[in-house]
Structure formats: structure tokens, C-alpha cells
Motif scaffolding. Structure first.
Motif, PDB file in Angstrom:
ATOM      1  N   MET A   1       0.832  -1.206   0.000  1.00 27.39           N
ATOM      2  CA  MET A   1       0.000   0.000   0.000  1.00 27.39           C
ATOM      3  C   MET A   1       0.866   1.254   0.000  1.00 27.39           C
ATOM      4  O   MET A   1       0.579   2.220  -0.681  1.00 27.39           O
ATOM      5  N   PHE A   2       1.950   1.250   0.772  1.00 24.38           N
ATOM      6  CA  PHE A   2       2.821   2.414   0.846  1.00 24.38           C
ATOM      7  C   PHE A   2       3.388   2.755  -0.526  1.00 24.38           C
ATOM      8  O   PHE A   2       3.443   3.919  -0.923  1.00 24.38           O
ATOM      9  N   LEU A   3       3.816   1.732  -1.271  1.00 24.70           N
ATOM     10  CA  LEU A   3       4.385   1.976  -2.596  1.00 24.70           C
ATOM     11  C   LEU A   3       3.335   2.541  -3.547  1.00 24.70           C
ATOM     12  O   LEU A   3       3.634   3.416  -4.365  1.00 24.70           O
ATOM     13  N   LEU A   4       2.105   2.065  -3.436  1.00 25.54           N
ATOM     14  CA  LEU A   4       1.041   2.580  -4.289  1.00 25.54           C
ATOM     15  C   LEU A   4       0.814   4.056  -4.007  1.00 25.54           C
ATOM     16  O   LEU A   4       0.656   4.866  -4.927  1.00 25.54           O
ATOM     17  N   VAL A   5       0.784   4.419  -2.723  1.00 19.19           N
ATOM     18  CA  VAL A   5       0.563   5.812  -2.349  1.00 19.19           C
ATOM     19  C   VAL A   5       1.702   6.689  -2.847  1.00 19.19           C
ATOM     20  O   VAL A   5       1.497   7.780  -3.374  1.00 19.19           O
ATOM     21  N   ARG A   6       2.940   6.197  -2.715  1.00 18.12           N
ATOM     22  CA  ARG A   6       4.100   6.977  -3.134  1.00 18.12           C
ATOM     23  C   ARG A   6       4.064   7.251  -4.628  1.00 18.12           C
ATOM     24  O   ARG A   6       4.519   8.289  -5.099  1.00 18.12           O
ATOM     25  N   ARG A   7       3.503   6.325  -5.382  1.00 15.87           N
ATOM     26  CA  ARG A   7       3.446   6.494  -6.835  1.00 15.87           C
ATOM     27  C   ARG A   7       2.250   7.319  -7.305  1.00 15.87           C
ATOM     28  O   ARG A   7       2.191   7.714  -8.462  1.00 15.87           O
ATOM     29  N   SER A   8       1.263   7.532  -6.431  1.00 13.03           N
ATOM     30  CA  SER A   8       0.008   8.144  -6.878  1.00 13.03           C
ATOM     31  C   SER A   8       0.206   9.564  -7.379  1.00 13.03           C
ATOM     32  O   SER A   8      -0.381   9.974  -8.385  1.00 13.03           O
ATOM     33  N   GLY A   9       0.979  10.365  -6.663  1.00 12.12           N
ATOM     34  CA  GLY A   9       1.215  11.745  -7.069  1.00 12.12           C
ATOM     35  C   GLY A   9       0.051  12.684  -6.808  1.00 12.12           C
ATOM     36  O   GLY A   9       0.096  13.844  -7.204  1.00 12.12           O
ATOM     37  N   HIS A  10      -0.995  12.213  -6.140  1.00 15.05           N
ATOM     38  CA  HIS A  10      -2.161  13.044  -5.874  1.00 15.05           C
ATOM     39  C   HIS A  10      -2.136  13.609  -4.459  1.00 15.05           C
ATOM     40  O   HIS A  10      -1.514  13.032  -3.562  1.00 15.05           O
ATOM     41  N   ALA A  11      -2.832  14.727  -4.277  1.00 14.88           N
ATOM     42  CA  ALA A  11      -2.945  15.333  -2.952  1.00 14.88           C
ATOM     43  C   ALA A  11      -3.472  14.312  -1.951  1.00 14.88           C
ATOM     44  O   ALA A  11      -4.316  13.462  -2.293  1.00 14.88           O
ATOM     45  N   PHE A  12      -2.958  14.393  -0.730  1.00 12.25           N
ATOM     46  CA  PHE A  12      -3.353  13.505   0.368  1.00 12.25           C
ATOM     47  C   PHE A  12      -3.006  12.041   0.094  1.00 12.25           C
ATOM     48  O   PHE A  12      -3.475  11.150   0.791  1.00 12.25           O
ATOM     49  N   GLY A  13      -2.188  11.776  -0.929  1.00 10.51           N
ATOM     50  CA  GLY A  13      -1.861  10.397  -1.252  1.00 10.51           C
ATOM     51  C   GLY A  13      -3.047   9.601  -1.760  1.00 10.51           C
ATOM     52  O   GLY A  13      -3.092   8.373  -1.626  1.00 10.51           O
ATOM     53  N   LEU A  14      -4.010  10.282  -2.374  1.00 17.54           N
ATOM     54  CA  LEU A  14      -5.201   9.602  -2.886  1.00 17.54           C
ATOM     55  C   LEU A  14      -4.837   8.649  -4.026  1.00 17.54           C
ATOM     56  O   LEU A  14      -3.996   8.966  -4.872  1.00 17.54           O
ATOM     57  N   LEU A  15      -5.482   7.506  -4.018  1.00 20.15           N
ATOM     58  CA  LEU A  15      -5.280   6.488  -5.047  1.00 20.15           C
ATOM     59  C   LEU A  15      -6.544   6.350  -5.888  1.00 20.15           C
ATOM     60  O   LEU A  15      -7.642   6.215  -5.331  1.00 20.15           O
ATOM     61  N   VAL A  16      -6.399   6.381  -7.193  1.00 20.31           N
ATOM     62  CA  VAL A  16      -7.537   6.203  -8.100  1.00 20.31           C
ATOM     63  C   VAL A  16      -7.421   4.815  -8.709  1.00 20.31           C
ATOM     64  O   VAL A  16      -6.450   4.522  -9.415  1.00 20.31           O
ATOM     65  N   SER A  17      -8.393   3.973  -8.454  1.00 19.17           N
ATOM     66  CA  SER A  17      -8.279   2.569  -8.869  1.00 19.17           C
ATOM     67  C   SER A  17      -8.099   2.425 -10.374  1.00 19.17           C
ATOM     68  O   SER A  17      -7.348   1.563 -10.835  1.00 19.17           O
ATOM     69  N   ARG A  18      -8.741   3.278 -11.165  1.00 16.72           N
ATOM     70  CA  ARG A  18      -8.629   3.138 -12.624  1.00 16.72           C
ATOM     71  C   ARG A  18      -7.256   3.526 -13.147  1.00 16.72           C
ATOM     72  O   ARG A  18      -6.928   3.238 -14.297  1.00 16.72           O
ATOM     73  N   GLU A  19      -6.450   4.186 -12.311  1.00 16.79           N
ATOM     74  CA  GLU A  19      -5.113   4.598 -12.743  1.00 16.79           C
ATOM     75  C   GLU A  19      -4.048   3.542 -12.457  1.00 16.79           C
ATOM     76  O   GLU A  19      -2.899   3.706 -12.877  1.00 16.79           O
ATOM     77  N   LEU A  20      -4.397   2.508 -11.738  1.00 12.01           N
ATOM     78  CA  LEU A  20      -3.406   1.491 -11.382  1.00 12.01           C
ATOM     79  C   LEU A  20      -3.012   0.708 -12.623  1.00 12.01           C
ATOM     80  O   LEU A  20      -3.833   0.089 -13.286  1.00 12.01           O
ATOM     81  N   ARG A  21      -1.723   0.744 -12.942  1.00 10.03           N
ATOM     82  CA  ARG A  21      -1.236   0.101 -14.160  1.00 10.03           C
ATOM     83  C   ARG A  21      -0.207  -1.001 -13.879  1.00 10.03           C
ATOM     84  O   ARG A  21      -0.038  -1.912 -14.684  1.00 10.03           O
ATOM     85  N   GLN A  22       0.505  -0.901 -12.759  1.00 11.55           N
ATOM     86  CA  GLN A  22       1.533  -1.896 -12.457  1.00 11.55           C
ATOM     87  C   GLN A  22       0.902  -3.262 -12.189  1.00 11.55           C
ATOM     88  O   GLN A  22      -0.141  -3.353 -11.540  1.00 11.55           O
ATOM     89  N   PRO A  23       1.536  -4.339 -12.681  1.00 10.16           N
ATOM     90  CA  PRO A  23       1.007  -5.681 -12.417  1.00 10.16           C
ATOM     91  C   PRO A  23       0.870  -5.928 -10.911  1.00 10.16           C
ATOM     92  O   PRO A  23       1.787  -5.645 -10.143  1.00 10.16           O
ATOM     93  N   GLY A  24      -0.277  -6.397 -10.517  1.00 12.12           N
ATOM     94  CA  GLY A  24      -0.509  -6.704  -9.106  1.00 12.12           C
ATOM     95  C   GLY A  24      -0.980  -5.544  -8.270  1.00 12.12           C
ATOM     96  O   GLY A  24      -1.326  -5.715  -7.098  1.00 12.12           O
TER      97      GLY A  24
END
Length: 209
Positions: A1-24
């Protein structure tokens, strides 16, 4: 989860599910949700649960607004949400609903204010919001008198910073508010914004002691 947040680049570390591209990545997010390590700020937009619980009420409100902008690009924020982005005082700081001019069909948790359309849009922190004058007029009829007056005063006279000078320039002037309020009153018959604008103390120079 931490790595996903670090890659998100959005305010508050928000994650957008449709933007997830990395395998897994999607599976990793699903596991975090199942374990309670991630929460949905709105459908399709997530945040680390620990980060969410550490936020102040004001920051939760802003996080919901940013999440709405990620889920629905191009929306124009209005009323309470516009006031929050303009840093105007509100009676409550943790607002569950997000206010927009026009809500996309089927969108959850969005309150539409079509009456605010056509009033002009400004950019605030990279998001689109109704103009300061329109936002203040909208809030004048949505809040009780004391809260509305406090918001109007903040719009024309920002709070002083540590050296006695305003932190920001005024969002608008009393004259602008009064002129716009009179136009609204002529169109709708509601004189509330006019009465509130007239109740404001006379404007003074931002440099006056």
C-alpha cells in the motif's frame, strides 16, 4: 500500500483505482481494503486508513473534494465546497457531502447547485470553483445569519497574519458583493444577500491599523 501511495502523485496520497497500471497493483489495493488498511474516500478513490484518521476535519473535507475532482474531472465546485477551497469560515469543518454546480449522472455524494451556473469560474489549488462573489452569495442564503456574516467579512477582509497584515488579498469587495446581491434580488425576489451585504461594516484599507 505504501508503494502505491508513493506512486500516486495526488494530494493527500489519494489512489484512483482506474489509474493502477503496475502488475498486481489492483490486487494489492484489494488486500489493503479487505484488511482495513485503505478506505474509500469516494467510489474508486482510496486513501491509507491511518492517514485518513490522522486528518483534521478541514483536511477530510478537502480530501473529499480532491477525490471528487479525480473521480469526475472537470466538475466545478460550489457552495460549501467552494467556500472550503477559498478558505472561508464554515460552521462545520468535516463535511461529508461535496457541492458542485452540476453533478454527473449517477455520481454519489455530490450535491448539485445549478443556480450557481454562469457566474464565472476561478481556479483554486488546481480545481475549478465558482467565483468568490457567487460563492459568498450562495452561502449567504444557506447559512444562518451569524455564520453568513462571518463568511462575508472573511471574504472582504482576510484574517491578519503574524505581523498584523492579511494572510491573503481580499476575495472581493463589499461594493462587488452588494451589486451582485442586488442583481440576484431583482431576479429571485430574495433580499437576504442584500441585507447581509449592507450589514457589513464599511470597508477599510488592508493596510489600515
Amino acid at each position: 500500500m505504501f508503494l502505491l501511495v508513493r506512486r500516486s502523485g495526488h494530494a493527500f496520497g489519494l489512489l484512483v483505482s482506474r489509474e493502477l497500471r503496475q502488475p498486481g497493483s489492483a490486487a494489492q489495493l484489494d488486500r489493503a481494503i479487505a484488511k482495513g488498511a485503505a478506505i474509500a474516500v469516494r467510489p474508486g478513490v482510496y486513501m491509507r486508513a491511518r492517514r485518513w484518521h490522522s486528518l483534521s476535519g478541514t483536511d477530510r473535507t478537502l480530501a473529499r473534494i480532491y477525490a471528487a475532482s479525480l473521480a469526475h474531472p472537470g466538475v466545478v465546485f460550489a457552495a460549501h465546497s467552494a467556500a472550503a477551497l477559498l478558505r472561508l469560515p464554515l460552521p462545520e469543518d468535516d463535511l461529508a457531502e461535496v457541492h458542485v454546480v452540476e453533478a454527473p449522472a449517477g455520481a454519489e455524494g455530490l450535491v448539485a447547485h445549478p443556480e450557481s451556473a454562469g457566474s464565472g469560474v476561478v481556479a483554486r489549488y488546481g480545481l475549478q470553483v465558482t467565483s468568490p462573489v457567487q460563492t459568498v452569495l450562495d452561502m449567504a442564503v444557506l447559512l444562518d445569519q451569524d455564520a453568513a456574516l462571518a463568511l462575508l467579512r472573511a471574504a472582504i477582509r482576510p484574517a491578519a497574519g503574524p505581523h498584523g497584515l492579511p494572510d491573503e488579498v481580499p476575495l472581493c469587495t463589499k461594493a462587488e458583493l452588494l451589486a451582485a446581491a442586488e442583481t440576484v434580488a431583482e431576479r429571485t425576489g430574495d433580499a437576504t444577500p442584500v441585507e447581509l451585504a449592507k450589514a457589513l461594516v464599511p470597508e477599510v484599507s488592508s493596510l489600515a491599523a
